[in-house]
Design a protein around this motif. Structure first.
Motif, PDB file in Angstrom:
ATOM      1  N   LEU A 178      57.160  57.772  32.339  1.00  0.00           N
ATOM      2  CA  LEU A 178      57.733  57.251  33.578  1.00  0.00           C
ATOM      3  C   LEU A 178      59.072  56.584  33.269  1.00  0.00           C
ATOM      4  N   ASN A 179      59.887  56.345  34.303  1.00  0.00           N
ATOM      5  CA  ASN A 179      61.169  55.664  34.113  1.00  0.00           C
ATOM      6  C   ASN A 179      60.998  54.163  33.963  1.00  0.00           C
ATOM      7  N   MET A 180      60.075  53.583  34.732  1.00  0.00           N
ATOM      8  CA  MET A 180      59.920  52.121  34.731  1.00  0.00           C
ATOM      9  C   MET A 180      58.588  51.763  35.364  1.00  0.00           C
ATOM     10  N   LEU A 181      58.181  50.504  35.183  1.00  0.00           N
ATOM     11  CA  LEU A 181      56.943  49.982  35.756  1.00  0.00           C
ATOM     12  C   LEU A 181      57.237  48.780  36.638  1.00  0.00           C
ATOM     13  N   PHE A 182      56.356  48.534  37.591  1.00  0.00           N
ATOM     14  CA  PHE A 182      56.301  47.235  38.259  1.00  0.00           C
ATOM     15  C   PHE A 182      55.269  46.402  37.500  1.00  0.00           C
ATOM     16  N   GLN A 183      55.735  45.390  36.781  1.00  0.00           N
ATOM     17  CA  GLN A 183      54.815  44.475  36.110  1.00  0.00           C
ATOM     18  C   GLN A 183      54.583  43.260  37.002  1.00  0.00           C
ATOM     19  N   PHE A 184      53.535  42.485  36.703  1.00  0.00           N
ATOM     20  CA  PHE A 184      53.113  41.420  37.614  1.00  0.00           C
ATOM     21  C   PHE A 184      53.110  40.033  36.987  1.00  0.00           C
ATOM     22  N   GLU A 185      53.587  39.927  35.760  1.00  0.00           N
ATOM     23  CA  GLU A 185      53.481  38.614  35.109  1.00  0.00           C
ATOM     24  C   GLU A 185      54.194  37.521  35.897  1.00  0.00           C
ATOM     25  N   HIS A 186      55.402  37.815  36.379  1.00  0.00           N
ATOM     26  CA  HIS A 186      56.111  36.779  37.139  1.00  0.00           C
ATOM     27  C   HIS A 186      55.494  36.568  38.511  1.00  0.00           C
ATOM     28  N   MET A 187      54.767  37.569  39.021  1.00  0.00           N
ATOM     29  CA  MET A 187      54.082  37.410  40.301  1.00  0.00           C
ATOM     30  C   MET A 187      52.824  36.543  40.166  1.00  0.00           C
ATOM     31  N   ASP A 188      52.355  36.378  38.939  1.00  0.00           N
ATOM     32  CA  ASP A 188      51.128  35.614  38.718  1.00  0.00           C
ATOM     33  C   ASP A 188      51.380  34.163  38.331  1.00  0.00           C
ATOM     34  N   LEU A 189      52.643  33.740  38.347  1.00  0.00           N
ATOM     35  CA  LEU A 189      52.958  32.390  37.883  1.00  0.00           C
ATOM     36  C   LEU A 189      52.438  31.310  38.820  1.00  0.00           C
ATOM     37  N   ASP A 190      52.167  31.651  40.073  1.00  0.00           N
ATOM     38  CA  ASP A 190      51.611  30.650  40.982  1.00  0.00           C
ATOM     39  C   ASP A 190      50.138  30.921  41.282  1.00  0.00           C
ATOM     40  N   ARG A 191      49.484  31.684  40.406  1.00  0.00           N
ATOM     41  CA  ARG A 191      48.034  31.852  40.482  1.00  0.00           C
ATOM     42  C   ARG A 191      47.375  30.797  39.597  1.00  0.00           C
ATOM     43  N   ASP A 192      46.208  30.353  39.988  1.00  0.00           N
ATOM     44  CA  ASP A 192      45.436  29.423  39.166  1.00  0.00           C
ATOM     45  C   ASP A 192      44.409  30.235  38.382  1.00  0.00           C
ATOM     46  N   PRO A 193      44.643  30.478  37.091  1.00  0.00           N
ATOM     47  CA  PRO A 193      43.737  31.341  36.332  1.00  0.00           C
ATOM     48  C   PRO A 193      42.339  30.768  36.173  1.00  0.00           C
ATOM     49  N   HIS A 194      42.180  29.488  36.430  1.00  0.00           N
ATOM     50  CA  HIS A 194      40.877  28.842  36.276  1.00  0.00           C
ATOM     51  C   HIS A 194      40.084  28.829  37.578  1.00  0.00           C
ATOM     52  N   SER A 195      40.675  29.351  38.634  1.00  0.00           N
ATOM     53  CA  SER A 195      40.000  29.346  39.924  1.00  0.00           C
ATOM     54  C   SER A 195      39.280  30.662  40.141  1.00  0.00           C
ATOM     55  N   MET A 196      38.143  30.624  40.799  1.00  0.00           N
ATOM     56  CA  MET A 196      37.416  31.838  41.134  1.00  0.00           C
ATOM     57  C   MET A 196      38.165  32.660  42.185  1.00  0.00           C
ATOM     58  N   SER A 197      39.111  32.030  42.850  1.00  0.00           N
ATOM     59  CA  SER A 197      39.914  32.725  43.860  1.00  0.00           C
ATOM     60  C   SER A 197      41.376  32.635  43.439  1.00  0.00           C
TER      61      SER A 197
END
Length: 563
Positions: free
Chosen positions: A276-295
């Motif tokens: 492929l030419n490129m990807l949409f990655q999500f790391e910067h989109m996840d910066l305001d997620r709480d990884p410790h939350s069930m939601s």
């Protein structure tokens, strides 16, 4: 690093349902898009990514496709689409279509046949399994809440649906299914399209045996992404797709890649060995997620500039000379960028320009989501009844009715994160329904349309629109913006994001204040220069000002050429 048209392009995403209605039914359509092409030409974009316009019962707003080779009735006809393509090409704008082949609609002819009997020729086009101990085949959770399995009485088995129950997953282990998909892709390329944006493309391969996900907490269903994202045969499938379809033309391909690392991106987008030419990655989109939350998605967590620097710098540096970045801050699945990463109140215009500067000065292909170029904001509908997104509605039902969470808390999460934030109609003018439709819009228009709209932006030389227009023009005129090496400055500064871009003897300096404060920028001593040229700024700047020490205004952005 080679020169490619898709590296030098700026892509504009159109979500057709919310772009422009031409017939008063309240739903955006193809003829509405045709009527606005001169606007896109004026903005200066090179490519339009068209979100799905295929036949669909619209359970997930067109991402549930019932016929890959026809057009949704609400959007128009295949003849309308052909006219749209011709009109875009006449203006020098290329078209990229959305490719949704992890799943189809349950109303697709393949699935209608598949569910008839266990020995139907199309049975193996989908992922069917018997139940286990009176329950689903495994404990995977759908992205849209609840089990990822749906029981079907006709054959006493379950089918997998990682999204809505009306979006059964296709079985990529079946070569007959893969060949049908490649045939369909070639059909669209023969019609003249210029590439594909590939929906959740890294989810095609599932781990053999479909093992249970680790149990966390007391929920009945659990995240099983490690078993269906970047699976064991993904490279094989994409290699085959490249050989059978993608290698046959000079096209743009961008894959939506959940949980992608830079290593994944290099493997998939390397110009010599990738697919492929490129990807949409999500790391910067996840910066305001709480990884410790069930939601995790819906739990409100403030993002941090140091984390943004760390993520973006890693992607910029790791892919340099080895792959290619896509650059985005918003799309049809994400909240409005100015509401998420800027200030959609008093500093809306300044922060929208700052975010545009940040994105367009990085190495990679920039993507503009419709309305971003005028600084459209999140919407705050008062009631869940005002929302249309299946993910949002399912979440509200689960959180409020099943888990007993306070509705006000849930609505706060929806106001910040719902996909419908990006799906309110484009605000064309200050007339009824913001000029989107003469009928009743399928989803409400943001109440701020009298102030934020295209008509006002076009006549205001200091608008976000005209600033974006200049950013796009600068990118076309300066190879350093496309190809230059990225180097981060002031890594530990908590308010300023600064970096240089270097291409041969050409060197740019970007200075970005991501806050409403007035921090002081001090140029690092190792940056030598004899003179400066101001390329772009979102405030009036004295050209003679010494850049060695600057007091920045709230959300100020400046880009200099250093000589």
């Amino acid at each position: 690093m080679t020169t490619k048209w898709w590296k030098e392009s700026v892509v504009y995403q159109i979500y057709p349902r919310s772009f422009q209605d031409s017939n008063g039914d309240g739903i955006g359509d193809l003829r509405g898009i045709i009527s606005r092409l001169d606007y896109l030409k004026e903005l200066g974009v090179d490519v339009v990514w068209l979100s799905p316009v295929y036949k669909s019962p619209n359970d997930d707003n067109g991402y549930d496709i019932s016929d890959y080779q026809d057009i949704m009735d609400e959007f128009g006809t295949l003849a309308d689409w052909e006219e749209l393509l011709a009109e875009m090409h006449a203006r020098g704008i290329r078209m990229v279509m959305d490719l949704v082949v992890n799943h189809s609609s349950d109303e697709h002819a393949w699935f209608v046949e598949s569910r008839k009997s266990k020995d139907n020729p199309y049975r193996d086009f989908y992922i069917w399994r018997p139940g286990k101990d009176g329950r689903e085949p495994n404990n995977w959770e759908s992205f849209f809440s609840g089990s990822a399995w749906q029981y079907d009485e006709a054959t006493d088995e379950y089918y997998l649906h990682l999204f809505s129950r009306k979006q059964p997953d296709l079985n990529w282990e079946n070569p007959a299914l893969r060949n049908k998909i490649y045939e369909m892709m070639r059909w669209w390329l023969d019609k003249g399209i210029d590439g594909f944006r590939m929906d959740v493309i890294t989810m095609l391969s599932k781990t053999p045996g479909l093992p249970d996900a680790p149990v966390i907490g007391d929920k009945p269903y659990h995240w099983g992404g490690q078993y269906f994202i970047h699976g064991p045969r993904l490279d094989e499938y994409l290699s085959e797709m490249h050989r059978e379809v993608l290698s046959r033309g000079d096209i743009l391909t961008v894959g939506e890649a959940v949980m992608a690392t830079t290593e994944h991106a290099i493997d998939l987008t390397n110009e010599e060995t990738g697919h492929l030419n490129m990807l949409f990655q999500f790391e910067h989109m996840d910066l305001d997620r709480d990884p410790h939350s069930m939601s995790a998605k819906w739990a409100l967590k403030r993002w941090d500039l140091l984390d943004l620097k760390q993520v973006m710098t890693r992607w910029q540096r790791n892919l340099e000379g080895k792959g290619w970045n896509s650059l985005y801050l918003s799309n049809h699945d994400q909240p409005r960028s100015v509401s998420r990463f800027g200030d959609d109140g008093y500093h809306r215009v300044a922060s929208a320009k700052l975010l545009g500067t940040f994105l367009h000065m990085l190495q990679g292909t920039p993507y503009i989501y419709q309305g971003e170029e005028i600084g459209m904001t999140n919407v705050r509908f008062p009631s869940i009844d005002d929302y249309r997104d299946i993910e949002t509605l399912n979440m509200y039902r689960e959180f409020v009715h099943d888990r007993g969470i306070d509705p006000a808390t849930v609505m706060a999460g929806i106001h910040a994160k719902s996909r419908d934030n990006a799906r309110t109609p484009v605000q064309w003018d200050d007339g009824p329904n913001a000029g989107f439709t003469t009928g009743k819009p399928w989803i409400g228009v943001n109440a701020n349309y009298p102030e934020i709209n295209v008509r006002a932006a076009l006549v205001d030389p200091n608008s976000v629109f005209h600033y974006y227009k200049k950013l796009i023009r600068l990118r076309k005129e300066n190879p350093v913006i496309v190809h230059g090496r990225y180097d981060l400055l002031l890594e530990a500064h908590t308010e300023i994001y600064a970096f240089t871009r270097t291409h041969g003897d050409d060197r740019l300096l970007a200075i970005l204040n991501f806050t409403a404060n007035q921090p002081v920028f001090a140029l690092p001593s190792g940056i030598a220069y004899s003179g400066t040229e101001l390329m772009i700024s979102n405030f009036e700047v004295d050209a003679a000002e010494d850049i060695a020490l600057l007091t920045l205004r709230p959300y100020e952005a400046r880009v200099y050429r250093l000589t």
